[in-house]
Design an enzyme around this catalytic site. Structure first.
Site, mmCIF file in Angstrom:
data_model
loop_
_atom_site.group_PDB
_atom_site.id
_atom_site.type_symbol
_atom_site.label_atom_id
_atom_site.label_comp_id
_atom_site.label_asym_id
_atom_site.label_seq_id
_atom_site.Cartn_x
_atom_site.Cartn_y
_atom_site.Cartn_z
ATOM 1 N N ASP A 75 1.544 34.495 44.157
ATOM 2 C CA ASP A 75 1.476 34.203 42.729
ATOM 3 C C ASP A 75 2.058 35.344 41.911
ATOM 4 O O ASP A 75 1.388 36.343 41.651
ATOM 5 C CB ASP A 75 0.021 33.952 42.321
ATOM 6 C CG ASP A 75 -0.117 33.582 40.858
ATOM 7 O OD1 ASP A 75 0.888 33.128 40.267
ATOM 8 O OD2 ASP A 75 -1.213 33.740 40.298
ATOM 9 N N ASP A 269 7.025 31.993 37.750
ATOM 10 C CA ASP A 269 5.664 31.961 38.303
ATOM 11 C C ASP A 269 5.637 31.212 39.631
ATOM 12 O O ASP A 269 5.636 29.982 39.670
ATOM 13 C CB ASP A 269 4.726 31.289 37.290
ATOM 14 C CG ASP A 269 3.270 31.298 37.739
ATOM 15 O OD1 ASP A 269 2.974 31.872 38.808
ATOM 16 O OD2 ASP A 269 2.432 30.726 37.021
#
Length: 408
Positions: A75, A269
């Site tokens: 992440d 992201d």
């Protein structure tokens, strides 16, 4: 279907007094590295997973002595790394013998690692000897509550040497919607990330890179020596809250022509399965797409709930290759970077559902609590090497074969 949106919407902290050991302080100093060997190599990890149907990409990391393997979501949209923790645990999806077990190794509030998780000017604790607890919530309604701890992370550098730095991470003892993995590997730009800690210890440069294959899998790396020496497009990282990798302004191109959609700030992201545009941009792009599909052998398929917008053909599709000629490419042109473009071909914004329909992998972020934030998710990062250079404050990318292992 399962998809992740590991975009942190809030990080809160609660403080409890505990006793703990200082036994790792000497190891920290031993791991600091000498000046002559600083940043001589990188750490690489094979990636598992896909955008659809799994909805996540993961790596396996070793923690502790003896080491235990934990599979973590990668992440780049958050800083905090955490694992499911037997403290005991509420809401954990792993059996107890697969959870991390703390051993009086909590991080104190007075330590810089604790302060690194807070916005500047925020005081993390009333008592510097309290433990540093966290509460992180993500945009997909998932959350983790826990305490920061330190432990050994055995790793192998690309130069062949093995080392075990003592790093801080979250021991999560209360989870919601935890998914099938052991936790999250936070790779944002903050000082609490694994990469920032490894860089501070002198092991690798503060650079993160990943290559996600459209066929599934790929590789992740920490450090600078796996970054291609040529062929990369670069754009500056904009200052943003929460350690996000954001850049802009950008303009949308459709079929090679400017679409009149300008001024976008974009966040890269890897914790998001799909790409999200705010409602205004999303509506404009979807209208461009639908208008261009008129007269082509595709029709709306509202019965397919895989994603909000799907189309069916005269027969079931087997791969995006079957439909890519019906769709025009998108691109994002970064206007302050000499018009550097991030290409989004049809295979980087479409999926084929299990029903054989083609579905639009760009979603309305305003409907999931992202407000005006625009997120470049995994689907649009496929088959590119993407580099987040925290030292030079820039994001770069280039087309790549992500099925091959990385080479120096």
């Amino acid at each position: 279907m399962h998809s992740r949106l590991l975009f942190p919407v809030s990080i809160l902290f609660a403080i409890f007094a505990v006793s703990f050991s200082d036994k790792f302080s000497l190891e920290d100093r031993m791991q600091s590295g000498s000046g002559s060997n600083r940043f001589a190599s990188s750490v690489a990890f094979p990636i598992k997973g896909n955008v659809y149907p799994l909805g996540h990409f993961t790596v396996s990391v070793n923690i502790g002595n003896p080491p235990k393997i934990f599979e973590l979501d990668i992440d780049t949209g958050s800083d905090l790394t955490w694992v499911q923790c037997d403290a005991p645990c509420t809401g954990c999806t792993l059996p107890r013998d697969k959870q991390y077990r703390p051993h009086s190794n909590a991080v104190r509030c007075a330590e810089p690692l604790c302060s690194a998780l807070f916005f500047p000017g925020k005081v993390p604790c009333k008592n510097p000897n309290d433990q540093c607890d966290y509460d992180v919530e993500y945009a997909d309604q998932g959350s983790s509550i826990g305490v920061l701890v330190r432990d050994l992370f055995p790793m192998r550098l690309t130069n062949g040497s093995v080392f075990a730095p003592n790093l801080g991470f979250g021991c999560g003892y209360d989870q919601k919607h935890g998914g099938s993995t052991a936790g999250v590997l936070g790779l944002g730009s903050g000082k609490a990330t694994m990469t920032s800690q490894l860089s501070a210890l002198g092991h690798v440069r503060n650079v993160v890179g990943h290559c996600l294959s459209g066929q599934g899998g790929g590789f992740l790396f920490f450090g600078g020596d796996l970054v291609p020496s040529s062929g990369m497009s670069w754009t500056p990282i904009m200052p943003s809250p929460g350690g996000r990798y954001s850049s802009g302004p950008a303009e949308v191109y459709f079929g090679g022509k400017a679409a009149g959609i300008r001024g976008l700030t974009l966040t890269f992201d890897s914790g998001s399965s799909y790409t999200y545009f705010n409602s205004q941009v999303y509506g404009a792009v979807l209208n461009l797409l639908k208008n261009d599909l008129k007269g082509k052998p595709l029709s709306d398929e509202p019965k397919d709930k895989t994603l909000p917008v799907c189309w069916k053909g005269t027969k079931a599709f087997r791969s995006v290759v079957d439909v890519r000629n019906f769709f025009k490419p998108l691109a994002l042109s970064f206007t302050d970077s000499k018009n550097v473009q991030f290409q989004i071909p049809p295979e980087a914004y479409l999926i084929i559902s299990k029903f054989g329909n083609v579905c639009f992998g760009i979603l309305n972020g305003s409907q999931v609590g992202l407000g005006n934030v625009n997120v470049i998710g995994d689907i649009s990062l496929l088959d590119k090497i993407v580099v987040y250079d925290n030292e030079r404050q820039q994001i770069g990318w280039a087309p790549a074969n992500c099925n091959r292992p990385p080479k120096k």
